[in-house]
Design a protein around this motif. Structure first.
Motif, mmCIF file in Angstrom:
data_model
loop_
_atom_site.group_PDB
_atom_site.id
_atom_site.type_symbol
_atom_site.label_atom_id
_atom_site.label_comp_id
_atom_site.label_asym_id
_atom_site.label_seq_id
_atom_site.Cartn_x
_atom_site.Cartn_y
_atom_site.Cartn_z
ATOM 1 N N ASN A 95 18.172 7.988 -8.477
ATOM 2 C CA ASN A 95 16.888 8.497 -7.966
ATOM 3 C C ASN A 95 16.916 9.984 -7.633
ATOM 4 O O ASN A 95 16.251 10.429 -6.698
ATOM 5 N N PHE B 295 10.201 -10.625 -14.163
ATOM 6 C CA PHE B 295 10.082 -9.228 -13.738
ATOM 7 C C PHE B 295 8.613 -8.807 -13.722
ATOM 8 O O PHE B 295 7.814 -9.310 -14.509
ATOM 9 N N ARG C 251 10.138 1.618 -6.146
ATOM 10 C CA ARG C 251 10.374 0.276 -6.678
ATOM 11 C C ARG C 251 10.850 -0.560 -5.502
ATOM 12 O O ARG C 251 11.723 -0.149 -4.739
ATOM 13 N N HIS D 284 11.958 -3.972 -5.352
ATOM 14 C CA HIS D 284 13.057 -4.923 -5.481
ATOM 15 C C HIS D 284 13.572 -4.912 -6.915
ATOM 16 O O HIS D 284 13.015 -4.234 -7.773
ATOM 17 N N ASP D 285 14.628 -5.690 -7.120
ATOM 18 C CA ASP D 285 15.344 -5.671 -8.374
ATOM 19 C C ASP D 285 14.508 -6.049 -9.591
ATOM 20 O O ASP D 285 14.840 -5.688 -10.708
ATOM 21 N N LYS D 286 13.446 -6.805 -9.374
ATOM 22 C CA LYS D 286 12.601 -7.199 -10.496
ATOM 23 C C LYS D 286 11.249 -6.492 -10.429
ATOM 24 O O LYS D 286 10.301 -6.900 -11.100
ATOM 25 N N GLY D 287 11.193 -5.470 -9.614
ATOM 26 C CA GLY D 287 9.919 -4.808 -9.369
ATOM 27 C C GLY D 287 9.587 -3.761 -10.404
ATOM 28 O O GLY D 287 10.440 -3.308 -11.156
ATOM 29 N N GLU D 288 8.312 -3.377 -10.418
ATOM 30 C CA GLU D 288 7.869 -2.287 -11.285
ATOM 31 C C GLU D 288 7.971 -0.977 -10.516
ATOM 32 O O GLU D 288 8.116 -0.972 -9.301
ATOM 33 N N ARG D 289 7.881 0.119 -11.236
ATOM 34 C CA ARG D 289 7.883 1.445 -10.619
ATOM 35 C C ARG D 289 6.430 1.886 -10.494
ATOM 36 O O ARG D 289 5.705 1.859 -11.474
ATOM 37 N N LYS E 222 -0.203 -6.368 -7.104
ATOM 38 C CA LYS E 222 0.900 -7.110 -6.489
ATOM 39 C C LYS E 222 1.854 -6.202 -5.724
ATOM 40 O O LYS E 222 2.198 -6.461 -4.579
ATOM 41 N N THR E 223 2.297 -5.124 -6.396
ATOM 42 C CA THR E 223 3.309 -4.280 -5.769
ATOM 43 C C THR E 223 2.785 -3.618 -4.503
ATOM 44 O O THR E 223 3.465 -3.604 -3.472
ATOM 45 N N LEU F 63 13.678 -0.155 -1.822
ATOM 46 C CA LEU F 63 14.876 -0.129 -2.666
ATOM 47 C C LEU F 63 15.089 1.233 -3.323
ATOM 48 O O LEU F 63 16.172 1.796 -3.253
ATOM 49 N N ASP F 64 14.063 1.741 -3.989
ATOM 50 C CA ASP F 64 14.195 2.996 -4.732
ATOM 51 C C ASP F 64 12.998 3.899 -4.484
ATOM 52 O O ASP F 64 11.857 3.429 -4.562
ATOM 53 N N ILE G 118 -1.226 5.460 -15.719
ATOM 54 C CA ILE G 118 -0.102 4.523 -15.600
ATOM 55 C C ILE G 118 1.199 5.227 -15.969
ATOM 56 O O ILE G 118 1.276 5.907 -16.981
ATOM 57 N N VAL H 16 5.745 5.174 -15.984
ATOM 58 C CA VAL H 16 6.975 4.379 -15.847
ATOM 59 C C VAL H 16 8.049 5.236 -15.179
ATOM 60 O O VAL H 16 8.376 5.028 -14.015
ATOM 61 N N TYR I 19 -3.122 -3.003 -18.732
ATOM 62 C CA TYR I 19 -2.411 -4.203 -18.256
ATOM 63 C C TYR I 19 -3.244 -5.000 -17.256
ATOM 64 O O TYR I 19 -2.703 -5.759 -16.470
ATOM 65 N N LYS J 103 -2.583 -8.836 -16.926
ATOM 66 C CA LYS J 103 -1.283 -9.169 -16.320
ATOM 67 C C LYS J 103 -1.287 -8.795 -14.834
ATOM 68 O O LYS J 103 -0.732 -9.507 -13.998
#
Lengths: 485, 294
Positions: A228, A291, B37, B39-44, B68-69, B83-84, B214, B216, B260, B263
């Motif tokens: 990061n 994910f 981000r 958590h480990d399965k999260g999006e940025r 959601k996030t 997390l990040d 959007i 990433v 998106y 989704k």
């Protein structure tokens, strides 16, 4: 580079050369194309011990081995192959690590046909020794054995080096520098380490667990990592050197901004850069519904990928695995000019990828809501070679046709990322904004700063980036020892 | 991991977080953003920085629960961690002494516009701040808005607070009254920014808008955030997020932001069905330490 065999006579290959040359190259077992084109499991399954030893016995032990000469990092291939033949796989792995900090990775992604295997004398008449597969075999054997032959570090020098980017160049430089006794800290912009190895190269070609394993080895050797951190934004090169007191910095930020085709319709929903598509699927694991990351639902849709390199090949095979009805590669030259590895092209064909060669999109078409419906393409013909030595494609007039597509992925290359250059005025760049570094020393115009990999050369391969990392490490060590710029 | 040292609700579904992130706090300039981000399965997801304190090593962000996030994020409290976080990203706002500046901000956009408004005021501008919200409970940071401006107008869609109407109604009034406007900054929903651009472009008033495409990676690597300026493609993350409103193709931005939608809706619905469980999972993951690295 050739050296005396480390083996006792009793362990040497006693087969006469003529007999060795009769042995057929061992085939790398692969997942069935029908199975693998629906999942992300690794395609190549690795050689078993028997095949590895047999393959190693094919080597005719040239006095001046072309394989070593043609390896960008000078791996002592002849010795390693002899060690495999003798059954000492761990010794082979340790020997490999002397020149290559990431053997499990290069064994999977190097374009061996243009390097070591291209230099193998057996290839002149038949099939070269499967050096890439052997490399992968020893690296995997070592990892699975849990007995890592990590080289010992030299006594601490008290000097410290900041490495910008945790891709192949950064990681291999980190390994060499920490061994020389320097303190090494790697800064990564993303949340996960590995650079292109995790965001770019798909799981089915290079499992993330392999990358993580190599990163963990570097950590065991004492390399520090900080994720990061976008150098150029979160901290500048000057701040790293003046405020955080690094004695040297190695800039290895890799490929940069994706190039688009600059044709109408590129903003329709469904048009991606290969970087974005692959990052969503690889780094962010969009292929796994657990994910959160979304990616276009390719199931029963038509996907085209524009480009002929490894990135384009990765993208089209990824689209296939996401359930695309048709996954088509569109490339403006012919197969002979494709920069992709031969194996990827072969695998892609087996997986049912369609190839529209000598074809170029000139416009993307969409519906009234802005969703992509197709690409208007033209057929191309090859004329005289251009400055890259490849024959220049020219449009055939009146050859336009529409290729239906719900998703179009552009994988035609990248341009330099400007983040570091724009905040480091005394860092010289060329007219394409890549960082200028001396070819031999990788020194930049800024004292204490070295640069290598794609940010200097433009988009290239993992192994060339690793070669640059090793060269930088040697040069940085020389600078830190002599103190002279 | 990045510790939340203060979390508080500041409006309906709007929460402010003060987070330990010393590197970002040191370098932040008005107009820049972070990507986080959970958590480990999260999006940025990208979020604009409202303010930073380089001495305390903290940055302040304001989050409206929309997907959601952001909904999960807004469940977090003081003492929890993120997390990040990476940043500061994007180009800082251009701060100049223009003269009279009108800042238009829609609800949570107020948090994004505040640091730039402060800086513009300090540069000697006369700041007219028009804050808009759907209704009274979504009017945020009124005190800070008043402190950052020379004149303040609050507009609500339903008239439950301040004046009834959209922010553009007030802008129109100012224009009609013959006020000399030298510079406009608009931060908020895309239709609002488009409406502002349509009013100011014909008058030749320099107008900047902060685009929320959007993203990433946020470093220029993926190109997903590309926006159309005239005939040119620009990346919001490295060329922006602020752009000259007269050049921006807002229709393309709106269309690309729907990429998106399906989704996102499914993801939010699934989250709302078992919020407690997912929050507990997140806290357990953070307590166990980062999985992928370190």
């Amino acid at each position: 580079m050739s050296e005396k065999s480390p083996l006792p006579r009793s362990a040497m290959n006693v087969l006469p050369l003529k007999e060795r040359m009769k042995i057929l190259r061992r085939h790398m077992p692969e997942l069935d194309p029908l199975v693998r084109s629906r999942n992300f499991a690794e395609v190549n399954l690795g050689l078993n011990v028997l095949d590895a030893v047999t393959e190693a016995s094919r080597c005719i032990e040239c006095a001046k081995p072309g394989c070593v000469v043609d390896c960008p990092v000078g791996v002592q291939i002849k010795t390693i192959v002899a060690l495999i033949h003798a059954g000492d796989y761990l010794a082979a792995a340790a020997k490999l690590r002397e020149d290559n900090a990431l053997p499990a990775i290069t064994g999977r992604v190097c374009p061996q046909e243009n390097q070591c295997e291209g230099g193998c004398i057996l290839g002149k008449k038949g099939a070269p020794v499967a050096i890439g597969n052997l490399e992968r075999f020893v690296a995997d054997f070592e990892r699975e054995s849990g007995q890592l032959g990590l080289p010992a570090n030299a006594p601490k020098t008290g000097k410290s080096v900041a490495i910008v980017g945790s891709g192949p160049a950064g990681l291999s430089a980190a390994g060499d520098l920490v061994q020389k006794g320097h303190r090494v800290r790697v800064f990564e912009a993303l949340h996960e380490l590995g650079g292109v190895l995790v965001y770019g190269i798909p799981e089915f070609r290079l499992p993330k667990s392999i990358v993580k394993g190599e990163v963990d080895n570097l950590r065991r050797m004492g390399v520090e990592f900080e994720t990061n951190v976008v150098v150029g934004k979160s901290v500048t090169l000057d701040e790293l050197m003046q405020e955080e007191h690094y004695d040297a910095v190695f800039v290895a930020t890799g490929a940069g901004l994706p190039v688009f085709l600059n044709v109408p319709g590129e903003h329709f929903n469904g048009v991606y850069s290969a970087n974005e598509f692959l990052t969503r699927v690889n780094l962010m694991r969009a292929y796994n519904s657990e994910f959160d990351e979304p990616v276009y639902d390719c199931r029963d849709k038509d996907v085209i990928v524009v480009g002929g390199g490894n990135t384009a090949m990765d993208a089209v095979r990824t689209a296939r695995r996401l359930g695309a009805r048709t996954a088509t590669l569109v490339y403006r030259r012919s197969e002979a000019e494709m920069p992709a590895r031969k194996e990827e092209v072969k695998h892609a064909r087996e997986e049912g990828i369609e190839f529209h060669l000598l074809t170029n999109p000139v416009e993307f078409l969409g519906d009234e809501k802005g969703w992509l419906t197709g690409a208007r393409c033209v057929r191309m013909d090859l004329s005289e070679p251009d400055e890259s030595g490849r024959r220049r494609p020219v449009e055939i007039k009146g050859s336009e046709f529409v290729l239906p597509a719900n998703v179009a992925i552009i994988g035609v290359g990248t341009t330099a990322n400007p983040l570091i250059q724009s905040t480091t005025p005394d860092l010289a760049t060329n007219k394409w904004n890549y960082i200028v570094a001396d070819e031999k020393t990788l020194r930049t115009s800024k004292p204490g700063v070295f640069a290598g990999g794609d940010i200097v050369t433009g988009g290239a391969t993992v192994i060339l980036a690793m070669g640059a990392g090793r060269k930088a490490a040697a040069s940085i060590h020389e600078y830190l020892t002599s103190g002279e710029w | 991991m990045y510790k939340i040292v203060d979390a508080r609700g500041v409006g309906l579904n709007i929460k402010q977080f003060v987070i330990e992130a010393p590197r970002i706090a040191r370098k932040h300039k008005p107009g820049q953003f972070i990507i986080l981000r959970l958590h480990d399965k999260g999006e940025r997801i990208p979020l604009t920085i409202k303010s930073s304190d380089p001495v305390a090593g903290t940055v302040t962000i304001v989050v409206q629960a929309i997907g959601k996030t952001t909904s999960l994020l807004n469940c977090l409290e003081t003492g929890d961690s993120i997390l990040d976080i990476v940043g500061p990203l994007g180009k800082p706002s251009e701060i100049e002494n223009y003269g009279t500046v009108v800042v238009l901000a829609g609800s949570v956009g107020t948090a994004m516009a505040l640091p730039t408004a402060y800086a513009l005021k300090q540069a000697g501008n006369h700041i007219v701040f028009i804050e808009g919200a759907r209704s009274a409970e979504m009017v945020v940071f009124e005190d800070e808005v008043r402190a950052a401006s020379s004149e303040t107008f609050i507009m609500t869609d339903d008239g439950s607070y301040g004046e009834l109407g959209l922010v553009t109604k007030k802008l129109d009034e100012l224009i009609q009254s013959g006020r000399k406007i030298d510079f406009v900054l608009a931060v908020g929903p895309v239709p609002m920014m488009r409406a502002v651009a349509r009013m100011t472009t014909p008058l030749g008033i320099k107008t900047m808008v902060s685009l929320n495409s959007i993203m990433v990676d946020g470093t220029g690597m993926c190109g997903g955030c590309r926006v159309l300026l005239g005939k040119q493609s620009k990346f919001a993350c490295v060329d922006g997020p602020e752009f000259d409103a007269s050049m921006v193709n807002f229709e393309v931005l709106m269309q690309r932001n729907t990429m998106y939608r399906e989704k996102e809706c499914a993801s939010l619905k699934q989250f709302q069905e078992n919020m407690e469980e997912q929050l507990a999972e997140l806290r357990a993951e953070l307590a166990a330490g980062e999985k992928h690295y370190v």
